[in-house]
Design a protein around this motif. Structure first.
Motif, short mmCIF file in Angstrom:
data_model
loop_
_atom_site.label_atom_id
_atom_site.label_comp_id
_atom_site.label_asym_id
_atom_site.label_seq_id
_atom_site.Cartn_x
_atom_site.Cartn_y
_atom_site.Cartn_z
N ILE A 82 71.51 47.04 46.98
CA ILE A 82 71.60 47.04 45.68
C ILE A 82 70.35 47.64 44.99
CG2 ILE A 82 71.50 45.51 43.67
CD1 ILE A 82 73.27 43.56 45.61
N ILE A 83 69.11 47.03 45.28
CA ILE A 83 67.97 47.41 44.71
C ILE A 83 67.74 49.14 45.09
CG2 ILE A 83 65.26 47.56 45.01
CD1 ILE A 83 65.60 44.40 45.34
N THR A 84 68.07 49.60 46.25
CA THR A 84 67.55 50.99 46.54
C THR A 84 68.63 51.81 45.41
OG1 THR A 84 67.22 50.43 48.97
CG2 THR A 84 67.73 52.64 48.17
N CYS A 85 69.76 51.60 45.54
CA CYS A 85 70.73 52.20 44.59
C CYS A 85 70.18 52.39 43.06
CB CYS A 85 72.23 51.56 44.54
SG CYS A 85 73.00 51.87 46.19
N TYR A 86 69.71 51.04 42.58
CA TYR A 86 69.41 51.02 41.16
C TYR A 86 68.26 52.00 41.04
CZ TYR A 86 72.64 48.24 38.50
OH TYR A 86 73.59 47.94 37.56
N ARG A 87 67.19 51.90 42.03
CA ARG A 87 66.10 52.51 41.87
C ARG A 87 66.43 54.26 41.86
NH1 ARG A 87 63.41 50.52 46.44
NH2 ARG A 87 62.56 48.98 45.41
N ASN A 88 67.57 54.74 42.59
CA ASN A 88 67.96 55.99 42.44
C ASN A 88 68.68 56.41 41.29
OD1 ASN A 88 66.89 57.41 45.33
ND2 ASN A 88 67.44 55.64 45.73
N ILE A 89 69.11 55.50 40.59
CA ILE A 89 70.02 55.96 39.41
C ILE A 89 69.13 56.27 38.39
CG2 ILE A 89 71.82 55.46 37.67
CD1 ILE A 89 72.98 53.47 39.81
N GLN A 90 68.78 57.66 38.08
CA GLN A 90 67.65 58.34 37.04
C GLN A 90 67.89 57.58 35.60
OE1 GLN A 90 64.90 59.58 38.13
NE2 GLN A 90 65.87 59.20 40.29
N GLU A 91 69.24 57.63 35.33
CA GLU A 91 69.29 57.31 33.56
C GLU A 91 69.20 55.88 33.53
OE1 GLU A 91 71.48 58.57 35.54
OE2 GLU A 91 73.63 57.68 35.46
N LYS A 92 69.18 54.92 34.63
CA LYS A 92 68.76 53.34 34.25
C LYS A 92 68.04 52.85 35.27
CE LYS A 92 71.73 49.57 33.53
NZ LYS A 92 73.13 49.07 33.42
N VAL A 93 66.62 53.66 35.33
CA VAL A 93 65.73 52.92 36.04
C VAL A 93 65.07 51.60 35.83
CG1 VAL A 93 63.47 53.67 36.91
CG2 VAL A 93 64.64 55.50 36.57
N LEU A 94 65.07 50.71 36.95
CA LEU A 94 64.72 49.27 36.69
C LEU A 94 63.56 48.95 37.33
CD1 LEU A 94 68.18 47.55 36.92
CD2 LEU A 94 67.06 48.31 34.76
N PHE A 95 62.97 49.69 38.06
CA PHE A 95 61.68 49.28 38.87
C PHE A 95 60.73 50.31 38.76
CE2 PHE A 95 65.54 47.70 40.72
CZ PHE A 95 65.10 46.25 41.02
N GLU A 96 59.56 49.78 38.77
CA GLU A 96 58.26 50.81 38.77
C GLU A 96 57.92 50.84 40.44
OE1 GLU A 96 55.41 48.71 36.73
OE2 GLU A 96 55.83 49.78 34.88
N PRO A 97 57.66 51.92 40.94
CA PRO A 97 57.55 52.16 42.25
C PRO A 97 56.17 51.51 42.74
CG PRO A 97 56.59 54.14 41.01
CD PRO A 97 57.24 53.44 40.07
N SER A 98 55.07 51.28 42.10
CA SER A 98 53.95 50.49 42.66
C SER A 98 53.63 49.46 41.77
CB SER A 98 52.87 51.46 42.56
OG SER A 98 53.06 52.65 43.25
N PRO A 99 53.58 47.91 42.41
CA PRO A 99 53.39 47.11 41.50
C PRO A 99 51.85 47.01 41.03
CG PRO A 99 53.21 46.56 43.91
CD PRO A 99 53.62 47.87 43.81
#
Length: 537
Positions: A82-99
């Motif tokens: 789930i997290i990996t898919c959302y991270r890859n959907i460019q028009e709905k980015v939910l996560f920053e790559p680095s905390p």
């Protein structure tokens, strides 16, 4: 190739959303076929991470097994996907790559008070880039409440506030700030000598005129935090209560361990917690609450035995080290203390009230086991005492190993099923790591939250609330929550769009306890939740 990758991501997202929006179970065969399908496609179009995750999960499943999975089990099984898919959907980015902020409750905490909401949000973001956590509010009354609930390491307050001046806030908190060596920084557009002198007279440790250079501002805040850390390391006595501070506990514990080992004796550790202390603060005010803490500490010092040592562990919790004593005798000592203190009368506004405490005690008969273990053990006994009606002493024994953890209720209100799933996993992780159990309830909308009457729970609770939803938006939900008679029971974490300054501004004005703007890092969410639930425990 990119369009095929995006198409696969959207297909995965749709299937996951369909499952999580349904009430019926999902068969293991269906999950296996889904993973098998995306595994082959992902490898073909270069999505190696999706391929590896799918392959790994498939190894846990049997294609021919007819078992049916509950939705929460599916969410847990496919959490990484789930997290990996959302991270890859460019028009709905939910996560920053680095905390920017890692999950560490020991980092400095700052209380920021300013009714210029644009500046408030900007300063919060800049200060948190330094790895500090910031409680930001425009409401002076809420600021005072936050101060007592969280005991921050530094207070930054604007001189001019709509309802009450910053000097007024400093004046109210002055006795507490000075006694706990908490640095105070005043900021203001008025840089006159008169204002600066008044600020220093009221206890301000620094005065910074607006507009200011941000790099200089950061350095001056950092200097105050470093001074606070140094004082904390040097001070052994808790200034409010007059007993030893928590920082002295470990040294005293290790000394008793050494004595116990040499003399082949045991000693006891007890955790004492004032009953219904929040009700005292709510009914009589925080100053009265402080007086109750001081009286309790004084009573323990006076009526415990000569060699017993009292420590203020935090808030209304105290630790008592009882040397050369077995648990039967320690329990009798605590019963005597409880009987005496509960008969003491407090008076405020011509009203008289009594205060009781609950305690958990454990006998320490192995000097090789760390302090943290014994504190958790005594805490389990304390929790058992509170669950059994308070105003009593419980000793720890092996039957309490399975004593349930403290329970905190949480509501996740978001129309996106994947976000609900991610939040459930975060809360589950916090439960597994800590000494609490979080009972989380997901809701698809604000309407569903109110229709199912979750808000009528009598206990305190955390609400994780999305700002934008199709029926009642998050701002309206927050407005309705804060209009309730017992609205202070609820701690609200808002999820907002990063570019929506208006939403963040409204959330702060309506009393949100904190906010996280998208895109966010999952560690930031975890960190914020851990901090917010401290006052719910």
């Amino acid at each position: 190739m990119e369009k095929y990758r995006q198409a696969l991501m959207q297909n995965i997202q749709k299937q996951l959303a369909d499952w999580m929006n349904q009430s019926k179970k999902v068969s293991q065969q269906e999950i296996y076929r889904f993973l098998h399908s995306i595994q082959g496609t992902a490898a073909t179009i270069g999505l190696e991470e999706i391929y590896r995750i799918s392959s790994r999960v498939m190894e846990e499943l049997d294609e021919d097994n007819e078992q049916a999975w509950e939705i929460d089990q599916v969410q847990h099984l496919l959490h990484e996907l789930i997290i990996t898919c959302y991270r890859n959907i460019q028009e709905k980015v939910l996560f920053e790559p680095s905390p920017v902020v890692t999950s560490n409750t020991n980092i400095p905490e700052i209380l920021l008070i300013d009714d210029d909401l644009t500046l408030l949000m900007f300063l919060k973001e800049e200060l948190e880039k330094q790895g500090w956590h910031v409680f930001a509010t425009a409401d002076p009354e809420k600021a005072i409440s936050i101060f007592y609930d969280y005991q921050p390491d530094c207070v930054i307050v604007d001189l001019y506030l709509k309802e009450k001046t910053g000097l007024g806030v400093l004046s109210i908190l002055n006795h507490k700030l000075n006694k706990q060596f908490i640095p105070q920084i005043m900021i203001s557009v008025n840089n006159s000598k008169e204002v600066r002198m008044k600020s220093y007279e009221l206890g301000a440790d620094d005065f910074i005129a607006k507009p200011f250079d941000m790099s200089e501002f950061i350095i001056r805040v950092k200097r105050q935090l470093e001074r606070k850390a140094l004082v904390d390391r040097l001070v052994l006595i808790d200034e409010l209560s007059g007993v030893y501070s928590r920082k002295h506990l470990k040294d005293s514990f290790e000394r008793l361990c050494n004595e116990s080992y040499r003399n082949e004796t045991s000693f006891c550790l007890a955790i004492l917690d004032l009953d219904h202390f929040k009700d005292i603060n709510d009914q009589y005010g925080h100053l009265v609450g402080d007086e109750v803490i001081k009286e309790f500490a004084s009573y323990l010092n006076k009526f415990s035995r000569k060699n017993d040592t009292v420590f203020r562990y935090g808030g209304e919790e105290f630790v008592l080290l009882i040397p050369n004593t077995q648990v039967d005798h320690a329990e009798n000592i605590l019963e005597r203390l409880l009987e005496g203190f509960s008969s003491k009368e407090f008076t405020e506004d011509h009203k008289t009230f009594n205060v009781t405490f609950s305690a958990g005690v454990v006998e320490i008969n192995d000097a090789n086991i760390e302090l943290e273990y014994w504190v958790k053990t005594a805490d389990a006994a304390l929790y058992n005492a509170k669950q059994s009606g308070r105003n009593q002493i419980k000793r720890w024994d092996r039957k309490l190993r399975k004593t349930p953890k403290r329970v905190i209720k949480a509501a996740i209100v978001d129309d996106d099923p994947i976000i609900r799933s991610i939040m459930l996993e975060v809360l589950k992780k916090i439960t597994e790591e800590g000494s609490i159990t979080i009972e989380a309830s997901p809701f698809k909308s604000g309407n569903e939250l109110f229709e199912k009457e979750w808000h009528k729970t009598e206990s305190s609770g955390l609400i994780i609330l999305d700002g934008v939803m199709p029926d009642i938006d998050g701002i309206e939900v927050l407005k309705r929550i804060r209009a309730m008679e017992h609205q202070d029971r609820f701690t609200v974490l808002m999820l907002t769009a990063r570019k929506s300054e208006k939403d963040i501004s409204q959330a702060l004005q309506l009393g949100a306890d904190d906010y996280v703007a998208k895109p966010f890092n999952i560690h930031v969410i975890e960190d914020r939740i851990k901090r917010l639930i401290r006052k719910l425990k």
